[in-house]
Design a protein around this motif. Structure first.
Motif, PDB file in Angstrom:
ATOM      1  N   ILE B 123      33.585  -9.359 -52.998  1.00 56.32           N
ATOM      2  CA  ILE B 123      32.927  -8.878 -54.202  1.00 56.32           C
ATOM      3  C   ILE B 123      33.090  -7.209 -54.185  1.00 56.32           C
ATOM      4  CG2 ILE B 123      30.642  -8.218 -54.942  1.00 56.32           C
ATOM      5  CD1 ILE B 123      30.132 -11.392 -53.923  1.00 56.32           C
ATOM      6  N   LEU B 142      42.713  -3.590 -66.452  1.00 56.05           N
ATOM      7  CA  LEU B 142      42.848  -5.059 -66.676  1.00 56.05           C
ATOM      8  C   LEU B 142      43.887  -5.855 -66.142  1.00 56.05           C
ATOM      9  CD1 LEU B 142      41.067  -5.109 -70.151  1.00 56.05           C
ATOM     10  CD2 LEU B 142      40.193  -6.175 -68.060  1.00 56.05           C
ATOM     11  N   LEU B 145      43.518  -6.212 -62.545  1.00 56.46           N
ATOM     12  CA  LEU B 145      42.508  -7.449 -62.377  1.00 56.46           C
ATOM     13  C   LEU B 145      43.017  -8.661 -62.538  1.00 56.46           C
ATOM     14  CD1 LEU B 145      39.154  -5.862 -63.827  1.00 56.46           C
ATOM     15  CD2 LEU B 145      39.449  -6.961 -61.747  1.00 56.46           C
ATOM     16  N   ARG B 146      44.052  -8.888 -63.362  1.00 59.50           N
ATOM     17  CA  ARG B 146      44.559 -10.064 -63.613  1.00 59.50           C
ATOM     18  C   ARG B 146      45.821 -10.436 -62.541  1.00 59.50           C
ATOM     19  NH1 ARG B 146      45.633  -8.649 -69.218  1.00 59.50           N
ATOM     20  NH2 ARG B 146      43.858  -9.758 -70.337  1.00 59.50           N
ATOM     21  N   GLU B 149      43.620 -11.647 -59.478  1.00 55.05           N
ATOM     22  CA  GLU B 149      42.963 -13.000 -59.871  1.00 55.05           C
ATOM     23  C   GLU B 149      44.357 -14.079 -59.645  1.00 55.05           C
ATOM     24  OE1 GLU B 149      42.842 -16.946 -61.879  1.00 55.05           O
ATOM     25  OE2 GLU B 149      43.911 -15.305 -62.775  1.00 55.05           O
ATOM     26  N   ALA B 152      45.000 -14.143 -55.737  1.00 54.39           N
ATOM     27  CA  ALA B 152      43.826 -14.849 -55.115  1.00 54.39           C
ATOM     28  C   ALA B 152      43.980 -16.323 -55.198  1.00 54.39           C
ATOM     29  CB  ALA B 152      42.422 -14.374 -55.497  1.00 54.39           C
ATOM     30  N   ARG B 153      44.215 -16.476 -56.458  1.00 53.41           N
ATOM     31  CA  ARG B 153      44.388 -18.055 -56.902  1.00 53.41           C
ATOM     32  C   ARG B 153      45.671 -18.826 -56.191  1.00 53.41           C
ATOM     33  NH1 ARG B 153      46.950 -19.496 -62.194  1.00 53.41           N
ATOM     34  NH2 ARG B 153      46.305 -17.350 -62.708  1.00 53.41           N
ATOM     35  N   VAL B 156      44.412 -19.229 -52.390  1.00 55.37           N
ATOM     36  CA  VAL B 156      43.733 -20.356 -52.194  1.00 55.37           C
ATOM     37  C   VAL B 156      44.551 -21.672 -52.249  1.00 55.37           C
ATOM     38  CG1 VAL B 156      41.494 -19.209 -52.189  1.00 55.37           C
ATOM     39  CG2 VAL B 156      42.622 -20.300 -54.260  1.00 55.37           C
ATOM     40  N   GLU B 157      45.429 -21.713 -53.434  1.00 51.77           N
ATOM     41  CA  GLU B 157      46.185 -22.977 -53.388  1.00 51.77           C
ATOM     42  C   GLU B 157      47.115 -23.260 -52.099  1.00 51.77           C
ATOM     43  OE1 GLU B 157      48.274 -23.307 -56.935  1.00 51.77           O
ATOM     44  OE2 GLU B 157      46.520 -23.067 -58.134  1.00 51.77           O
TER      45      GLU B 157
END
Lengths: 355, 355
Positions: B123, B142, B145-146, B149, B152-153, B156-157
């Motif tokens: 966070i 922005l 930030l994309r 995202e 991070a995606r 975790v995959e």
């Protein structure tokens, strides 16, 4: 019962259906391009039947502010996802084995998988928030991201306070300690942020809408409503039947959870009973004696601790109601009237549950 | 050794110092307004001595693209924070008890606290990224930030793929299975995203800079460099002395981690030795026999599995070097030359470690 039970039920059900549809579609999209089995687990909690409280507050606040459902739907979906990501991690942290009628994710798949699924759920919510740009524009999309960051930060701080109490075996706590913890852990992400984000998404376009003052008022409103909501939830946990409430009876006592009722009891009861209660509370859950748990529940009732919780919840509810007419503005006879009415009814719903 | 060892060491040290300063300041700010004890734990991993690889790549890519350090410092700080947040969770998921010379956070403070600290660290990184608006403007903030995202995606995959192998006891895997997992779990957040985010932050202002093609080239470059980096790390884990490498010797075998070397061994060795290896690998870590671990390490060397790993790492390194001159552009004699040179040296550094 809420004054207008049918309206509350309908707004909750509508919000739940809309958001579940969004989440189902999102999961399908991620499955198609990413590692599928992960997203089946990400979808697990959100597709179990929850109350849909946060999306309903967010969507209603958007419409009450003069906007449309579509403007807040992405944010409401992200709120629900983040809520579920937190639940997945919370269940590990609290060693909860039961969630919405089924085994918790970590109990079913192990801690490593559950940690990763919680992380994946949180990341998915950020992805949804970035898509906000196309529905509410760059400025509001960034404002909403700021709200999420604040909300998530308050939540982990509240969680840290509670975990530190557990680690240190702290039970000497005042109502105000509890209220501060709940303000951070519960109020922000259950009421304050859904309200603020809804109003941001739904308010008319233009720089400086909503104003800082309007957003601050929503903190006060959400704080009082959220504290009332949480205390009420804790009271119900202690007094409700297993069947009616959907969670195990007195689960909070088994867990040793600090509630205003328990803290009141420990502050006011005699030394012998206090010692007896602390012995029970500091024993690990599987080693707790069911007879002792029942004794504590009854002793808290006798000591007036449940009544103390009910009275405190009502005090916060009434304050929330006072704020509500000022903050949400007067009733108007337009399309938003129902949603404004819903937000009011939600406050009554919280109060009435405490009676 | 890298061709220009001093340059590599200096750029890494500079990036590490800058980012540590940012993190220390950020933690102080959060302590002042939030729940302090949480932020002491958030600061723990980032302030232990890491390599600083990700911030160094990010800052160097920004300068190589024509920008300044300040434009990418927030993003480099967020990368380091997110890396540490993942490490806190990874250590629980892998049951690792040792990190950068000290006990892992969960081993020290328990799983609940560590999960929450990992969440808080993530966070915090989002908070830093939102402050990017003031240094690189709304559009680039922005875009970054994309990238986060996406990164991070993918992480975790990749983690989910590996956790599923562990849960199912899967050891029949090809090099390409391993490479896909590492592409997601390691390449994105160690190389691809730091490169792309650095270039986004440092590229000249104007819509469409950098172009989609430029960003796609960085995926290819980062993929090849990242796979080479991870295989090399795994080779070193198997062959390095305890002291020189800073981690326990053959820790990956104790952990049962799927590496290209282990998978090669299991594919090529005779049935009896394969059975013997699988018996060892599927036994829980505390029950493993040190003699059997030593046997497996020696057998893998004999079977040519270490050489197989080295050769594969070199193949990926050489491909990365081929891409590098095209993707990063020709050397120029300006202020950015050193940083361009650093990015090249990092690739050589990866190759040379494998020899």
């Amino acid at each position: 019962m809420a004054h207008d039970e049918r309206l509350v039920a309908r707004v909750l059900a509508d919000a739940r259906d809309l958001v579940r549809g969004e989440i189902a579609e999102l999961v399908l999209r991620r499955r198609a391009t990413g590692y599928g089995p992960l997203y089946d687990l990400v979808a697990d909690y959100p597709l179990r039947e929850g109350k849909g409280l946060r999306p309903a507050i967010c969507l209603s606040a958007a419409i009450a502010a003069g906007g449309r459902t579509e403007q807040a739907l992405g944010s409401a979906t992200a709120l629900e996802l983040l809520h579920n990501g937190f639940l997945v991690h919370d269940d590990i942290e609290d060693a909860s084995t039961f969630r919405r009628g089924r085994a918790t994710l970590f109990a079913d798949r192990g801690v490593p998988v559950a940690i990763n699924v919680g992380d994946a759920t949180n990341i998915l919510s950020v992805g949804v928030l970035l898509e906000n740009v196309s529905t509410v524009g760059v400025r509001k999309a960034l404002l909403v991201l700021r709200e999420f960051e604040r909300m998530a930060r308050e939540s982990v701080e509240g969680q840290a306070i509670e975990l530190d109490w557990i680690a240190a075996g702290t039970f000497d706590l005042e109502d105000r300690d509890y209220v501060r913890m709940v303000y951070k852990k519960t109020c922000w992400y259950t009421v304050i942020a859904p309200l603020r984000i809804g109003v941001i998404c739904g308010s008319p376009p233009g720089e400086g809408r909503p104003t800082e003052d309007e957003l601050l008022d929503l903190v006060a409103l959400g704080f009082h409503a959220g504290v009332a909501f949480q205390i009420t939830d804790d009271v119900l946990n202690l007094v409700a039947d297993e069947g009616a409430y959907g969670k195990e009876s007195a689960g909070d006592l088994w867990e040793g959870k600090r509630t205003v009722m328990l803290l009141h009891f420990l502050r006011t009861v005699g030394a012998a009973d206090r010692e007896r209660a602390l012995r029970l509370l500091t024993v690990a859950r599987p080693d707790k004696d069911a007879g002792e748990v029942a004794w504590l529940a009854a002793a808290m009732e006798r000591e007036g601790s449940i009544d103390h919780g009910r009275a405190l919840a009502q005090r916060y509810s009434r304050k929330a109601l006072e704020l509500e007419s000022r903050v949400l503005g007067p009733s108007r006879d337009d399309d938003s009237a129902d949603y404004r009415h819903f937000l009011r009814e939600m406050l009554h719903y919280v109060i009435d549950r405490t009676l």
